[in-house]
Design a protein around this motif. Structure first.
Motif, short mmCIF file in Angstrom:
data_model
loop_
_atom_site.label_atom_id
_atom_site.label_comp_id
_atom_site.label_asym_id
_atom_site.label_seq_id
_atom_site.Cartn_x
_atom_site.Cartn_y
_atom_site.Cartn_z
N PHE A 536 -4.27 -15.40 10.83
CA PHE A 536 -5.21 -14.43 11.40
C PHE A 536 -4.50 -13.48 12.37
CE2 PHE A 536 -8.17 -13.29 14.81
CZ PHE A 536 -9.15 -12.64 14.08
N VAL A 537 -3.69 -14.05 13.26
CA VAL A 537 -2.95 -13.21 14.21
C VAL A 537 -1.98 -12.30 13.47
CG1 VAL A 537 -1.35 -13.27 16.15
CG2 VAL A 537 -3.24 -14.89 16.05
N SER A 538 -1.36 -12.81 12.41
CA SER A 538 -0.45 -11.98 11.62
C SER A 538 -1.19 -10.80 10.99
CB SER A 538 0.22 -12.82 10.54
OG SER A 538 0.97 -13.87 11.11
N GLY A 539 -2.42 -11.05 10.56
CA GLY A 539 -3.21 -9.95 10.01
C GLY A 539 -3.51 -8.90 11.06
N ILE A 540 -3.77 -9.33 12.31
CA ILE A 540 -4.00 -8.37 13.39
C ILE A 540 -2.72 -7.56 13.67
CG2 ILE A 540 -4.66 -8.12 15.80
CD1 ILE A 540 -6.94 -8.96 14.00
N ILE A 541 -1.58 -8.23 13.63
CA ILE A 541 -0.30 -7.52 13.85
C ILE A 541 -0.08 -6.49 12.77
CG2 ILE A 541 2.20 -7.84 13.92
CD1 ILE A 541 1.71 -10.56 15.21
N LEU A 542 -0.32 -6.86 11.53
CA LEU A 542 -0.17 -5.89 10.44
C LEU A 542 -1.12 -4.72 10.62
CD1 LEU A 542 0.15 -8.29 7.37
CD2 LEU A 542 1.97 -7.00 8.48
N LEU A 543 -2.32 -5.02 11.15
CA LEU A 543 -3.29 -3.94 11.37
C LEU A 543 -2.77 -2.91 12.36
CD1 LEU A 543 -6.15 -2.66 11.33
CD2 LEU A 543 -6.79 -4.34 13.05
N PHE A 544 -2.21 -3.38 13.49
CA PHE A 544 -1.78 -2.44 14.52
C PHE A 544 -0.40 -1.83 14.23
CE2 PHE A 544 -5.00 -4.89 16.80
CZ PHE A 544 -5.71 -3.87 17.40
N GLU A 545 0.49 -2.55 13.54
CA GLU A 545 1.79 -1.99 13.21
C GLU A 545 1.72 -0.98 12.07
OE1 GLU A 545 4.59 -5.03 12.38
OE2 GLU A 545 5.01 -5.47 14.48
N LYS A 546 0.68 -1.14 11.21
CA LYS A 546 0.51 -0.25 10.05
C LYS A 546 1.73 -0.29 9.13
CE LYS A 546 -2.49 2.96 12.54
NZ LYS A 546 -2.73 4.38 12.93
N SER A 547 2.38 -1.45 9.09
CA SER A 547 3.52 -1.60 8.19
C SER A 547 3.11 -1.95 6.77
CB SER A 547 4.46 -2.69 8.73
OG SER A 547 3.76 -3.92 8.83
N LEU A 548 1.85 -2.15 6.56
CA LEU A 548 1.35 -2.52 5.24
C LEU A 548 -0.05 -1.97 5.09
CD1 LEU A 548 2.43 -4.25 2.84
CD2 LEU A 548 0.99 -6.11 3.69
N LYS A 549 -0.32 -1.45 3.91
CA LYS A 549 -1.66 -0.92 3.63
C LYS A 549 -1.97 -1.14 2.16
CE LYS A 549 0.09 3.80 3.01
NZ LYS A 549 1.50 3.44 3.34
N ILE A 550 -3.23 -1.02 1.83
CA ILE A 550 -3.65 -1.20 0.45
C ILE A 550 -3.06 -0.08 -0.40
CG2 ILE A 550 -5.65 -1.20 -1.10
CD1 ILE A 550 -7.23 -2.57 1.04
N GLY A 551 -2.47 -0.44 -1.52
CA GLY A 551 -1.84 0.51 -2.43
C GLY A 551 -0.33 0.51 -2.34
N ASP A 552 0.26 -0.12 -1.29
CA ASP A 552 1.71 -0.19 -1.17
C ASP A 552 2.29 -1.10 -2.24
OD1 ASP A 552 1.73 1.53 0.89
OD2 ASP A 552 2.02 0.03 2.48
N PHE A 553 3.53 -0.76 -2.65
CA PHE A 553 4.25 -1.60 -3.60
C PHE A 553 5.34 -2.31 -2.82
CE2 PHE A 553 7.02 -2.75 -7.09
CZ PHE A 553 6.12 -3.09 -8.09
N VAL A 554 5.25 -3.64 -2.76
CA VAL A 554 6.13 -4.41 -1.89
C VAL A 554 6.91 -5.43 -2.69
CG1 VAL A 554 4.62 -4.14 0.11
CG2 VAL A 554 4.30 -6.09 -1.41
N GLU A 555 7.99 -5.87 -2.07
CA GLU A 555 8.84 -6.92 -2.63
C GLU A 555 9.13 -7.92 -1.52
OE1 GLU A 555 13.27 -7.55 -4.63
OE2 GLU A 555 12.48 -5.54 -4.28
N LEU A 556 8.72 -9.16 -1.74
CA LEU A 556 8.88 -10.20 -0.73
C LEU A 556 10.21 -10.90 -0.88
CD1 LEU A 556 5.30 -11.76 -0.82
CD2 LEU A 556 6.15 -9.90 0.60
N SER A 587 1.16 -14.50 7.38
CA SER A 587 2.34 -14.86 8.18
C SER A 587 3.64 -14.58 7.45
CB SER A 587 2.26 -16.34 8.56
OG SER A 587 2.20 -17.15 7.39
N GLU A 588 3.63 -14.60 6.13
CA GLU A 588 4.85 -14.33 5.36
C GLU A 588 5.28 -12.88 5.51
OE1 GLU A 588 6.49 -14.91 0.77
OE2 GLU A 588 4.70 -15.97 1.49
N PHE A 589 4.33 -11.96 5.73
CA PHE A 589 4.68 -10.56 5.91
C PHE A 589 5.28 -10.30 7.29
CE2 PHE A 589 1.44 -10.43 2.64
CZ PHE A 589 1.98 -9.55 1.72
N VAL A 590 4.96 -11.17 8.26
CA VAL A 590 5.45 -10.98 9.62
C VAL A 590 6.76 -11.72 9.84
CG1 VAL A 590 4.91 -11.33 12.07
CG2 VAL A 590 3.12 -10.60 10.49
N SER A 591 6.86 -12.95 9.38
CA SER A 591 8.05 -13.77 9.64
C SER A 591 9.12 -13.62 8.57
CB SER A 591 7.64 -15.25 9.75
OG SER A 591 7.03 -15.68 8.54
N GLY A 592 8.77 -13.13 7.39
CA GLY A 592 9.74 -13.00 6.30
C GLY A 592 10.21 -11.56 6.11
#
Length: 735
Positions: A536-556, A587-592
């Motif tokens: 949940f906290v990781s989702g809030i971080i992604l929200l404020f950092e704007k490092s990820l949004k719907i429609g992005d093409f990502v590679e983990l 959490s994988e988007f924040v720590s990885g």
């Protein structure tokens, strides 16, 4: 003919048997029964007493009792005394049956007109007779059940007696028990006859009183000396005001006694009884005001000549409020009567501290005084209930008279209005009844409805806010859909939690008491839901950092590639090019390590490596491959981002080139298909221009040719001199 003759003879035989039985029964009825023999008791021995006259009955009973006295066994003495007492009660009941009378006052002749006071007197007598009739009816039912039980027990006893041998010692016990139960049954039968007769008399008297009461209702008029008048109402209101003042003063000056001794307990009891008596007097005054006001309204409607039309609306409002007050007072009076009756049944007081110096006479005096106060209060409560019943009668009469005076449509509208008001009040009263308690707070149906309504309002507010944010995301662009989705979720849960707490406070539950529970639960939540909170906290971080949004093409870092389709509070959904949805914790988007191909721009440059044979014209390769790349629909056509061909190195077998191409936004999210398409075009362009794409080749250089020739010669001619092992190893090909 044979069957018909047989049937005729059968009917004749049956008729003869019936006539013979009837003649024998008549002969037995005319023959007096013989005295019962205790050695061999006949089944119909009781007819010997039933057929006797009153004088003979006493003589026969004495004769039987003399026979019983001859039983000298001490073990039977209690049974003998029981039989004697049963015969005595039976004779007394039979004598009362012959003298059945009911001491009832005579009915007064009907009058031309009745005042309200006289009507209430008739109502009181009718209520008294109705109560007597109900009690006597219940007594008849109980006596009938006792009679049926004794019949069943007596039948079983007769069977046991007949199955016992004459010389059996238990036969005497059975005889005495049979005598007792038979006499007891006769006593109960006589008692039932007596009670049924008095019940019939009471029923007839109740019917006559009800007829007189109905007649008096139709002939009401105000008498000259009627106590129901305006002066009596003013005096009753003044008395009510004085009693209310006394109750208020008593509440202000009430002393709380902390003495736990016997004297202190008795004083507290006396103080409580005095307060109860004052409360009963106040309720009695309220009932008196209602009665007088109702009577005056009735007289106003019954008057033959009136100066102005009565205020029916005011009267209906008075009837409604007076009925509510009467019902409330009736419920309170019932509680008072129960408490005082229980206290009267068990007046003992258990002191917490025994005072050895207390005066016993003073204690007895206080106890007697409290008993007197309790009896006085109980009698006042009974009178209050009687007066409330009379008030209910007068209010019904007033309501009926109002409808009668209005008549027609106005009466129908008034009836519907009153009924609707009654239904609403009854519904509200039902909703206010407590169902259970939470922390000593009574929970009613109405409070549950309030709780549900507040939660519904909170949910509707959440829906409105979420719809507004959804429209805002559509207006601002797709890049805002992910962050605003998380905002919608957070607001939804926040509004529901706040609505839940507000709903609890509205039903009377102290929300502050949940703070301790919440602090205790937070520890468990911190350990048990650690991963969920992390996501949940990781989702809030992604929200404020704007490092990820719907429609992005990502590679983990795990190798997963795909387009972001949904961003939730706990996880994010990625859809691969194979149309496979993968749920990835936030959490994988924040720590990885995450590669976002479309974070800032939608364009991407790719490199497709290839090689050509040495000696190929490099300019030709550049030209044909740039032309081939420009034909591919995935190639971005921009002045500063044209396709290029780079010579990247010299390989073992070929010249190494890279085709460098900028892709369109749609092609960026299809790396596999795009790479395959460009490879296809490269191979086609090179093949059309006869440009060789070499494959790996190896040249073998022989350093010891004589030894090889010698070894080959030995293999061909084994009889020649062999080559040494060292030389052979030098020329052996690798396996």
């Amino acid at each position: 003919m044979g069957y018909r003759a047989l049937f005729t003879w059968g009917l004749v035989s049956l008729l003869c048997c019936c006539l013979w039985g009837m003649a024998r029964a008549a002969d037995q009825a005319s023959t007096p029964a013989s005295a019962p023999d205790l050695q061999e008791l006949a089944p119909d021995w009781w007819t010997y007493f039933e057929q006797a006259s009153p004088a003979e009955r006493t003589e026969r009973v004495n004769t039987l009792l003399e026979q019983i006295q001859k039983i000298t066994n001490p073990a039977h003495q209690a049974s003998i005394e029981r039989v004697e007492q049963a015969f005595e009660r039976w004779q007394t009941m039979v004598e009362q049956k012959t003298k059945t009378t009911l001491d009832l006052p005579p009915l007064a002749p009907r009058q031309t007109y009745y005042s309200i006071t006289e009507l209430l007197q008739l109502h009181a007598r009718l209520a008294e007779r109705s109560n007597d009739l109900a009690a006597r009816t219940e007594q008849v039912q109980e006596t009938t059940q006792t009679q049926s039980r004794l019949h069943s027990e007596l039948a079983d006893l007769k069977l046991s007696y007949l199955e016992t041998k004459p010389d059996d010692p238990a036969r005497t016990d059975l005889v005495l028990d049979w005598l007792y139960k038979q006499v007891r049954l006769a006593t109960v039968t006589a008692e039932l006859s007596h009670i049924s007769h008095t019940r019939d008399l009471l029923e007839d008297r109740t019917r006559q009183l009800r007829e007189d009461f109905n007649y008096a209702q139709e002939h009401l008029a105000q008498a000259d000396n009627d106590p129901i008048n305006a002066n009596a109402l003013a005096q009753a209101q003044q008395t009510l005001t004085q009693l209310q003042t006394q109750v208020e003063q008593q509440d202000l000056t009430k002393n709380v006694l902390d003495d736990t001794s016997l004297m202190g307990k008795l004083q507290q009891q006396g103080q409580s009884l005095q307060s109860r008596q004052l409360a009963v007097d106040l309720a009695q005054a309220q009932a008196q005001v209602i009665r007088l006001q109702t009577g005056l309204y009735l007289y106003e409607l019954l008057a033959t000549t009136t100066q102005s039309d009565p205020d029916y609306g005011l009267m209906r409002e008075f009837v409604r409020e007076a009925r509510d007050s009467t019902v409330t007072l009736g419920e309170t009076a019932g509680q008072w009567r129960t408490e005082l009756s229980n206290q009267r049944a068990d007046p003992s007081i258990e002191p917490e501290v025994y005072d050895k110096t207390a005066d016993p006479q003073q204690i007895q005096s206080l106890q007697a005084e409290n008993r007197s106060l309790s009896d006085t209060a109980l009698a006042a409560v009974v009178r209050l209930e009687t007066n409330l019943s009379a008030n209910t009668l007068l209010l019904d009469l007033l309501h009926s008279q109002i409808l009668k005076e209005q008549g027609g449509a106005r009466a129908a509208v008034s009836a519907v209005t009153d009924t609707a008001g009654t239904v609403v009040e009854f519904s509200l009263d039902s909703l206010r009844k407590p169902l259970f308690e939470i922390n000593q707070v009574p929970i009613t149906t109405l409070s549950i409805l309030r709780f549900a309504i507040i939660l519904l309002v909170a949910w509707l507010l959440s829906v409105l806010l979420r719809n507004g944010l959804r429209k805002l995301a559509r207006a601002r662009g797709r890049e805002y859909d992910g962050p605003l989705f998380i905002v919608r979720r957070v607001l939804h849960y926040l509004i529901i939690i706040i609505g839940f707490m507000v709903a609890l406070s509205f039903i009377g539950v102290d929300v502050s008491k949940f703070a301790l529970i919440a602090s205790a639960l937070s520890i468990g939540i911190g350990f048990g839901l650690q991963n969920m909170i992390n996501n949940f906290v990781s989702g809030i971080i992604l929200l404020f950092e704007k490092s990820l949004k719907i429609g992005d093409f990502v590679e983990l870092a795990s190798g997963v590639t795909g387009e972001v389709r949904q961003m939730r509070v706990r996880s994010t959904v990625i859809t691969t090019n194979d149309n496979v949805d993968i749920v990835v914790p936030n959490s994988e988007f924040v720590s990885g390590r995450v590669v976002n191909w479309t974070m800032r721009e939608a364009y991407r440059r790719i490199r497709i490596p290839f090689g050509v044979a040495y000696g190929t014209d490099k300019e030709l390769v550049r030209r044909i491959l740039i032309e081939a790349a420009e034909k591919v629909p995935y190639t971005l056509v921009m002045p500063n981002r044209k396709p290029q061909v780079w010579l990247t190195g010299f390989g073992d077998n070929a010249l190494n080139f890279d085709l460098v191409v900028w892709l369109t936004p749609d092609a960026v999210k299809r790396p596999g298909a795009v790479h395959a398409h460009y490879c296809w075009e490269i191979e086609t362009a090179l093949r059309l221009h006869h440009i060789e794409m070499p494959f790996p080749q190896r040249d073998l250089h022989l350093r010891t040719a004589p030894a090889l020739a010698k070894w080959l010669g030995d293999e061909a001619n084994p009889t020649e001199t062999p080559v040494s092992s060292a030389e052979k190893r030098m020329v052996d090909p690798p396996k």
